[in-house]
Write an enzyme that holds these catalytic residues in place. Structure first.
Site, PDB file in Angstrom:
ATOM      1  CG  HIS A 218      -5.954 -28.717  28.362  1.00 46.39           C
ATOM      2  ND1 HIS A 218      -5.400 -29.590  29.271  1.00 46.39           N
ATOM      3  CD2 HIS A 218      -7.200 -29.192  28.103  1.00 46.39           C
ATOM      4  CE1 HIS A 218      -6.266 -30.545  29.559  1.00 46.39           C
ATOM      5  NE2 HIS A 218      -7.366 -30.326  28.860  1.00 46.39           N
ATOM      6  N   GLY A 219      -2.973 -25.940  26.031  1.00 44.00           N
ATOM      7  CA  GLY A 219      -2.646 -24.705  25.324  1.00 44.00           C
ATOM      8  C   GLY A 219      -1.326 -24.131  25.796  1.00 44.00           C
TER       9      GLY A 219
END
Length: 263
Positions: A102-103
């Site tokens: 996601h990051g």
């Protein structure tokens, strides 16, 4: 730092609902467009906020990503075939990978590890947890999901911790007006003309409307996926959709993009 405890919880719950409607709504749009072309996409969200455990949550939330991680990370690591200790370690690795997917930031890593740890603890708790009343298991799960989303959204870990601290120690003040200033602005203005007496309570009315409707839609047993199986167009459903569409168009406030486009 300007939030009260009540407003902090409104912010947390508001983001929980925003994220779900953004992700799930995006998938509903994609599935609807695909059906116009005669294609059926796999189900990706199935009322995840009705889950009674974090393990169940990941069987209902972003189901295609969960399946990908299970098939390409969890099983190659050995899954649950190499003993309890390795199973727990594999679960933590899977959700660490999910966080990084996601990051590339500490907030996403921490969010992923929190979900991994929650599932390990649920397995350790075992049947004793299953013996708890359903509403208790739902409340624990939903509370955890709300708190974990704070790290998913916050720009850094210190900001996440500050918001969580405010939610506990922020005092019992009311909802800040600046937080709800643009919410249902046209609708509330029209209502105030008809009922001037509600003026002092409009902030609470706006929050109750947006969070109440959001929770009702997120927790409704027959979600969009279930309704698509039995839906048959008629004049009532046509008027219903038309009313929502007109309201949505009249409520446009500017150009917005899906949060999901960041991932």
């Amino acid at each position: 730092s300007e939030l009260t405890a009540l407003t902090a919880w409104c912010v947390i719950l508001g983001y929980t609902l925003q994220l779900y409607f953004d992700f799930s709504g995006y998938c509903d749009l994609a599935a609807g467009c695909a059906r116009l072309l005669g294609l059926r996409l796999p189900i990706n969200f199935d009322s995840p906020y009705r889950s009674l455990s974090v393990t169940e949550f990941w069987k209902r939330w972003h189901m295609t990503l969960t399946a990908f991680l299970r098939e390409n990370v969890y099983f190659p690591l050995g899954g649950s075939r190499k003993g309890r200790g390795c199973t727990y370690l594999n679960i933590l690795v899977v959700y660490l990978v999910s966080g990084i997917w996601h990051g590339a930031g500490w907030t996403f890593i921490l969010w992923g590890l929190l979900h991994g740890l929650a599932q390990v603890l649920e397995r350790l708790w075992g049947k004793r947890r299953d013996a708890l009343p359903r509403w208790v298991r739902w409340a624990m799960t939903f509370l955890f999901i709300n708190l974990a989303w704070v790290f998913f959204r916050a720009p850094d870990v210190s900001s996440a911790l500050l918001l969580l601290k405010t939610a506990v120690t922020g005092g019992m003040g009311g909802i800040r007006l600046w937080l709800v200033n643009g919410l249902f602005r046209r609708e509330i203005s029209a209502l105030e003309l008809l009922l001037p007496v509600i003026g002092p309570y409009t902030a609470y009315l706006r929050v109750a409307l947006i969070l109440g409707i959001g929770l009702l839609a997120a927790l409704w047993p027959r979600n969009v996926i279930r309704q698509m199986d039995t839906f048959r167009p008629n004049w009532r459903s046509g008027l219903y959709v038309l009313a929502w569409t007109v309201w949505a168009i009249l409520s446009f406030t500017g150009v917005v993009t899906f949060i999901y486009s960041n991932f």
